[in-house]
Design a protein around this motif. Structure first.
Motif, mmCIF file in Angstrom:
data_model
loop_
_atom_site.group_PDB
_atom_site.id
_atom_site.type_symbol
_atom_site.label_atom_id
_atom_site.label_comp_id
_atom_site.label_asym_id
_atom_site.label_seq_id
_atom_site.Cartn_x
_atom_site.Cartn_y
_atom_site.Cartn_z
ATOM 1 N N THR A 388 0.853 -1.238 0.022
ATOM 2 C CA THR A 388 0.053 -0.014 -0.048
ATOM 3 C C THR A 388 0.857 1.282 0.227
ATOM 4 O OG1 THR A 388 -1.844 -1.119 1.263
ATOM 5 C CG2 THR A 388 -1.835 1.292 1.370
ATOM 6 N N THR A 389 0.317 2.075 -0.721
ATOM 7 C CA THR A 389 1.165 3.479 -0.732
ATOM 8 C C THR A 389 0.121 4.661 -0.457
ATOM 9 O OG1 THR A 389 2.757 4.981 -1.709
ATOM 10 C CG2 THR A 389 1.012 4.283 -3.183
ATOM 11 N N PHE A 390 0.503 5.876 -0.065
ATOM 12 C CA PHE A 390 -0.405 6.980 0.181
ATOM 13 C C PHE A 390 -0.208 8.300 -0.436
ATOM 14 C CE2 PHE A 390 1.243 4.041 3.489
ATOM 15 C CZ PHE A 390 -0.063 3.402 4.113
ATOM 16 N N ASP A 391 -1.241 9.172 -0.238
ATOM 17 C CA ASP A 391 -1.132 10.368 -1.211
ATOM 18 C C ASP A 391 -1.097 11.619 -0.080
ATOM 19 O OD1 ASP A 391 -3.990 10.428 -0.234
ATOM 20 O OD2 ASP A 391 -4.768 10.346 -2.062
ATOM 21 N N GLY A 392 -1.109 11.340 1.117
ATOM 22 C CA GLY A 392 -1.109 12.401 2.041
ATOM 23 C C GLY A 392 -2.397 12.924 2.114
ATOM 24 N N LYS A 393 -3.259 12.496 1.255
ATOM 25 C CA LYS A 393 -4.826 12.955 1.463
ATOM 26 C C LYS A 393 -5.831 12.133 2.162
ATOM 27 C CE LYS A 393 -3.652 15.132 -3.055
ATOM 28 N NZ LYS A 393 -3.939 14.786 -4.264
ATOM 29 N N GLY A 394 -5.277 11.057 2.688
ATOM 30 C CA GLY A 394 -6.043 10.182 3.567
ATOM 31 C C GLY A 394 -6.424 9.055 2.741
ATOM 32 N N HIS A 395 -5.896 8.801 1.542
ATOM 33 C CA HIS A 395 -6.062 7.441 0.878
ATOM 34 C C HIS A 395 -4.947 6.421 0.952
ATOM 35 C CE1 HIS A 395 -8.713 10.698 -1.333
ATOM 36 N NE2 HIS A 395 -9.624 9.817 -0.920
ATOM 37 N N GLY A 396 -5.340 5.461 0.795
ATOM 38 C CA GLY A 396 -4.224 4.391 0.641
ATOM 39 C C GLY A 396 -4.538 3.741 -0.767
ATOM 40 N N HIS A 438 4.898 -4.329 -5.691
ATOM 41 C CA HIS A 438 5.005 -2.868 -4.999
ATOM 42 C C HIS A 438 4.317 -1.761 -5.888
ATOM 43 C CE1 HIS A 438 7.386 -3.020 -1.261
ATOM 44 N NE2 HIS A 438 8.184 -4.229 -1.966
ATOM 45 N N VAL A 439 3.507 -0.671 -5.101
ATOM 46 C CA VAL A 439 3.019 0.330 -5.544
ATOM 47 C C VAL A 439 3.650 1.660 -4.802
ATOM 48 C CG1 VAL A 439 0.987 0.092 -4.333
ATOM 49 C CG2 VAL A 439 0.904 1.342 -6.038
ATOM 50 N N ASN A 440 4.180 2.708 -5.363
ATOM 51 C CA ASN A 440 4.826 3.778 -4.608
ATOM 52 C C ASN A 440 4.432 5.002 -5.258
ATOM 53 O OD1 ASN A 440 6.818 1.294 -5.095
ATOM 54 N ND2 ASN A 440 7.278 2.227 -3.335
ATOM 55 N N ALA A 441 4.178 6.010 -4.149
ATOM 56 C CA ALA A 441 3.758 7.234 -4.667
ATOM 57 C C ALA A 441 4.828 8.166 -4.222
ATOM 58 C CB ALA A 441 2.389 7.604 -3.741
ATOM 59 N N THR A 442 4.684 9.370 -4.760
ATOM 60 C CA THR A 442 5.633 10.307 -4.436
ATOM 61 C C THR A 442 5.761 10.654 -3.014
ATOM 62 O OG1 THR A 442 4.043 11.943 -5.358
ATOM 63 C CG2 THR A 442 6.040 11.532 -6.790
ATOM 64 N N HIS A 443 6.728 10.447 -2.564
ATOM 65 C CA HIS A 443 6.923 10.809 -0.971
ATOM 66 C C HIS A 443 5.942 10.104 -0.184
ATOM 67 C CE1 HIS A 443 9.868 14.777 -0.844
ATOM 68 N NE2 HIS A 443 10.136 13.858 -1.776
ATOM 69 N N GLY A 444 5.557 8.962 -0.631
ATOM 70 C CA GLY A 444 4.368 8.054 -0.100
ATOM 71 C C GLY A 444 4.974 7.352 1.316
ATOM 72 N N GLU A 445 6.371 7.490 1.432
ATOM 73 C CA GLU A 445 6.743 6.836 2.571
ATOM 74 C C GLU A 445 7.280 7.771 3.899
ATOM 75 O OE1 GLU A 445 9.764 3.790 1.589
ATOM 76 O OE2 GLU A 445 8.082 2.628 0.579
ATOM 77 N N THR A 446 6.860 8.987 3.651
ATOM 78 C CA THR A 446 7.241 10.079 4.519
ATOM 79 C C THR A 446 6.001 10.727 4.786
ATOM 80 O OG1 THR A 446 7.366 11.925 3.030
ATOM 81 C CG2 THR A 446 9.151 10.232 2.799
ATOM 82 N N LYS A 447 6.273 11.718 5.946
ATOM 83 C CA LYS A 447 5.163 12.746 6.307
ATOM 84 C C LYS A 447 4.718 13.716 5.176
ATOM 85 C CE LYS A 447 7.710 15.961 9.042
ATOM 86 N NZ LYS A 447 8.052 16.426 10.276
ATOM 87 N N GLU A 448 5.717 13.754 4.256
ATOM 88 C CA GLU A 448 5.534 14.808 3.040
ATOM 89 C C GLU A 448 4.817 14.257 1.970
ATOM 90 O OE1 GLU A 448 9.125 17.762 4.278
ATOM 91 O OE2 GLU A 448 9.232 16.256 2.892
ATOM 92 N N ALA A 449 4.062 13.049 1.972
ATOM 93 C CA ALA A 449 3.325 12.384 0.988
ATOM 94 C C ALA A 449 2.872 13.569 0.171
ATOM 95 C CB ALA A 449 2.716 11.335 1.243
#
Ligand code: K7E
Ligand code: CUA
Length: 645
Positions: A388-396, A438-449
Motif C-alpha cells: 500500500t502507498t499513500f497520497d497524504g490526503k487520507g487515501h491508501g 509494489h506500488v509507490n507514490a511520490t514521498h508516500g513513505e514520508t510525512k510529506e506524501a
C-alpha cells in the motif's frame, strides 16, 4: 465502450484467470476473516493506446524531471535512478552486482566496499571457492534516510536477499560506500529505516529460519531454527542488536514516533514445505518495542552470537520486547501511513488490508489490551493485496497482485466502516499490467506524501511490448494520482526485477558535479600514494617493490600521464589512475586489453585496480569513455616482459 476498452478487457480476461487460479490453488485459500466487505466498483482505465493526458508526464528535451526515483534492480543487484515523471532511466548504481562499465567488482575501491564488511564465514566461503566477491545479489528495497519522518538526502539503504547483505549508497555521489553481511540472519528481505528522530537504525528482516548460529548443527531439527531481526546503526553500519523471532519475517516498517517497528510474518506454523507453511488460517505480525529492546540490551539480557548481541523475542520469550498479533494467513506488505498513526498490513492470500493504530501498542505492551485491540480496520480490497502507498490526503493505494489492479481507498472511512458505519471506503480500481507487486507514490513513505504520481511495479508485461522472446521485461507503470481518479500515463519496460522504488523530490538532493579530491571513497589509493610519496594529481611514476609494481598516472583529455610502462610476467601490478579534468561530465576510464580490467574515472576521481601480469606481450590500455575528439588516441601500452623468451 470503445474498441480499445474491449480489447483491454478481453486480453486481461484471457491472461489473468489462468494465473489467478494457479496461484491460489493449493494454498489455504482466501480468508476474509470478518473483513468489512463492499461491492467494489472497478473502473477500468482506458489502458490501451489512448492519450490519457500523457503530455503531463512529458518532459521536453533539455528540461529536467521533478523527482528522483530510486529503483530496485531486483536480482540484477543494482539500483537504478529514474527521473519522474518522464520515467527516463538516468543512471545505474552498481551495488551487489559486478559492472563492466564502471569496474564495480574490479577496482580496488569497489572490492574494498564489497568485501570488508563480509562475515568471517562469508570471507572464508569466498576464499574456499576462489572468488573475490559474490557476483550476484537480489536487491528489493531502496530506502532513503530520514530525519523526522522526511527524506534528508544523506543515504539510500538497500537489502540483498541473495547473500544476506545490507548496502548503503551515499546520495551526494550516488555510489555505494558500505556493504555488510549480516551475521546470524539468513537472507535479508524486508528493510526499513527508523524515521524518528532520524535514521538511525536500519531494520533488516532475516527472512528464512535457520539454526542460530548456522554452523552445521541442528540440520534435522527444523523446529529449532529461527528468523533473526536486526537493527544496524546506519551511521557506523555495525549491527546494534538482533532479536530472534517466531515465524518467517517478511516486510517491515517503523512508526513516525521512533517507538515501534512491525513486521509481517508468514509461516507461523514454522514448517518447511508449502503445505506446512500454510496449514493454519492465521499468521501474525510481530511488533518490536525499541525502548524495551534497548533496555534489555542494557540489562545484559542478550547472548552474544557471532559477535552480535542477540535477544530472544520469540512467542515464548518473557523479555517483553515483542508482541505477536494474529492476522490472516501469509500477509506481505507492511506500510506506515503518512498520518503518523496507522499501519497497513496487506493480506496477500487474504483479500483484505488490516489497519493498526500505532498509538495502541503502548497498551498492548503494558498488557492493558490484547494485540487484536490495536486493529482499527479490516477492509476487503480485492485479490492478492501486496503493498500500500499513500497520497497524504487520507487515501491508501493497494496493489492487487491477482486482480492486476490498484485499489484506492479512504483510511478514515475504512476505520468507520469497521465500527459498523455504512460507508464505502473503496474509491476506485484501476487495471495495471500485469501482476503488480509494489506500488509507490511520490514521498508516500514520508510525512510529506504529496499525492502527485504513483508507480505500479508489475511483475509481468506479457503483451504490452514487442515480443523479445520467451523472457519478457517487467512493466513499470506511471499513474497520475493528483486528481480524483487514478490515470494510467506510461508503460516502462524493465529487466529483472524492480520490487520496490522510492521517489524523492529533487529539492531534497544535491549531488556533487565532480568529486572532491579528499573524498574517503579513494582511501585505498590515497593510502598507497602516501606510502609511496606520490602526488596522485600530478605524478606519473612506476614504483617497483619486489614483484609488486605500482603504476601511478593521471588522465586528462586526451592523454594518460604515462603512455607506456613495463612490468615482468608474474608481477602483481596495481595501476592508480586519477582523472585530473574537473569539467562536468568529462569522464575517462582505464581498460587493459585482454586483461579483464576496466575502471571508471568520473571528473576528479581516482580509481585503482590490481592484477597479475600473467600474460606477456604488448597490451594496450585505453580510455573507454568518449571524452574528446582525440579519445581514440587516449591510450598507452603495458609491456609485459617474459624472462624466459
Ligand atoms: Cu518488497 Cu517483492 Cu521483496 Cu513485495 S517484496 S512484491
Ligand atoms: Cu578519456 Cu576517452
Amino acid at each position: 465502450m470503445s474498441k480499445s476498452d474491449k480489447e483491454g478487457v478481453s486480453r486481461r480476461d484471457v491472461l489473468g484467470t489462468g494465473l489467478t487460479a494457479a496461484t491460489v490453488a493449493g494454498t489455504a485459500g482466501l480468508v476474509t476473516g470478518g473483513a468489512a466487505v463492499f461491492v467494489a466498483q472497478p473502473e477500468t482505465a482506458r489502458a490501451e493506446g489512448e492519450d490519457n493526458g500523457h503530455n503531463k508526464a512529458f518532459v521536453p528535451p533539455g528540461k529536467l524531471d521533478e523527482y528522483y526515483g530510486f529503483w530496485s534492480g531486483g536480482h540484477s543487484g543494482e539500483v537504478r535512478i529514474y527521473g519522474l515523471p518522464s520515467m527516463r532511466e538516468l543512471m545505474r548504481i552498481p551495488v551487489f552486482n559486478r559492472c563492466s562499465a564502471s569496474g564495480w567488482g574490479i577496482s580496488n575501491e569497489s572490492l574494498q566496499v564489497l568485501t570488508e564488511g563480509l562475515t568471517p564465514e562469508g570471507k572464508a566461503f569466498l576464499a574456499a571457492t576462489n572468488q573475490k566477491t559474490y557476483v550476484n545479489g537480489d536487491l528489493h528495497h531502496p530506502r532513503p534516510s530520514y530525519t523526522d519522518g522526511a527524506y534528508d538526502g544523506r543515504f539510500l539503504f538497500v537489502n540483498d536477499k541473495a547473500n544476506s547483505r545490507l548496502g548503503r549508497i551515499r546520495l551526494d555521489v550516488m555510489k555505494c560506500d558500505k556493504i555488510i553481511q549480516v551475521p546470524n540472519a539468513h537472507s535479508i528481505h524486508g528493510l526499513r529505516l527508523q524515521r524518528y528522530p532520524r535514521t538511525g537504525y536500519v531494520f533488516c528482516n532475516g527472512e528464512n529460519r535457520v539454526p542460530v548460529p548456522n554452523v552445521g548443527k541442528l540440520l534435522d531439527d527444523y523446529k529449532k531454527w529461527s528468523s533473526v531481526f536486526s537493527a544496524v546503526d546506519g551511521d557506523t553500519m555495525e549491527v546494534a542488536w538482533q532479536v530472534i523471532v517466531s515465524g518467517n519475517l517478511d516486510n517491515n516498517d517503523a512508526d513516525y514516533q521512533g517507538k515501534y517497528v512491525a513486521s509481517t510474518c508468514y509461516n507461523a506454523e514454522e514448517g518447511i514445505t508449502v503445505a506446512d507453511m500454510t496449514a493454519s488460517d492465521k499468521d501474525h505480525i510481530v511488533v518490536f518495542s525499541l525502548a524495551a529492546i534497548e533496555k534489555a540490551i542494557k540489562d545484559g539480557k542478550f547472548e552474544t552470537i557471532n559477535g552480535v548481541k542477540v535477544l530472544d523475542g520469540r512467542k515464548t520469550s518473557k523479555l517483553g520486547i515483542t508482541v505477536y498479533v494474529p492476522v490472516a494467513n501469509s500477509p506481505h506488505g507492511c506500510n506506515a501511513a503518512p498520518d503518523g498513526r496507522h499501519l497497513i498490513i496487506n493480506g496477500k492470500l487474504s483479500p483484505t488490508v488490516t489497519i493498526f493504530d500505532w498509538t495502541r501498542f503502548d497498551d498492548v505492551f503494558s498488557g492493558k489490551i490484547k494485540g487484536e485491540e490495536a486493529i482499527v480496520g479490516n477492509l476487503e480490497v480485492g485479490l492478492g493485496p501486496l503493498h500500500t502507498t499513500f497520497d497524504g490526503k487520507g487515501h491508501g493505494y493497494t496493489s492487487l497482485f491477482l486482480d492486476s489492479q490498484i485499489v484506492k481507498w479512504n483510511i478514515e472511512e475504512a476505520i468507520r466502516a469497521y465500527k459498523g458505519e455504512k460507508v464505502n471506503p473503496i474509491k476506485q480500481k484501476i487495471d495495471v499490467h500485469y501482476q503488480i507487486g509494489h506500488v509507490n507514490a511520490t514521498h508516500g513513505e514520508t510525512k510529506e506524501a504529496d499525492g502527485k504520481w504513483m508507480v505500479a511495479l508489475c511483475k509481468f508485461s506479457k503483451d504490452r511490448f514487442l515480443n523479445v522472446g520467451p523472457m519478457k521485461p517487467e512493466n513499470d507503470q506511471l499513474i497520475d494520482i493528483s486528481g480524483d481518479k487514478m490515470v494510467l500515463i506510461h508503460d516502462g519496460p524493465t529487466y529483472s526485477e524492480p520490487h520496490d522504488a522510492t521517489i524523492v523530490h529533487k529539492s531534497k538532493l544535491n549531488p556533487l558535479e565532480v568529486w572532491k579530491r579528499d573524498d574517503p571513497f579513494f582511501k585505498f589509493s590515497t593510502d598507497w600514494a602516501k606510502k609511496d610519496g606520490v602526488k596522485l594529481e600530478e605524478d606519473n611514476k612506476v614504483i617497483r617493490d619486489g614483484d609488486k609494481v605500482r603504476v601511478y598516472m593521471t588522465a586528462a583529455a586526451p592523454a594518460f600521464g604515462l603512455t607506456q610502462f613495463k612490468v615482468k610476467k608474474g608481477d602483481e601490478v596495481t595501476v592508480f589512475v586519477t582523472n585530473t579534468d574537473d569539467v562536468v561530465d568529462l569522464a575517462h576510464g582505464f581498460t587493459i586489453v585482454d586483461y579483464g580490467v576496466a575502471i571508471e574515472l568520473a571528473p576528479q576521481a581516482t580509481a585503482s585496480v590490481t592484477f597479475i601480469a600473467a600474460k606477456p606481450g604488448v597490451h594496450y590500455y585505453y580510455c573507454q569513455w568518449f571524452c574528446h575528439a582525440l579519445h581514440m588516441e587516449m591510450s598507452g601500452q603495458m609491456l609485459v616482459e617474459d624472462a624466459g623468451v
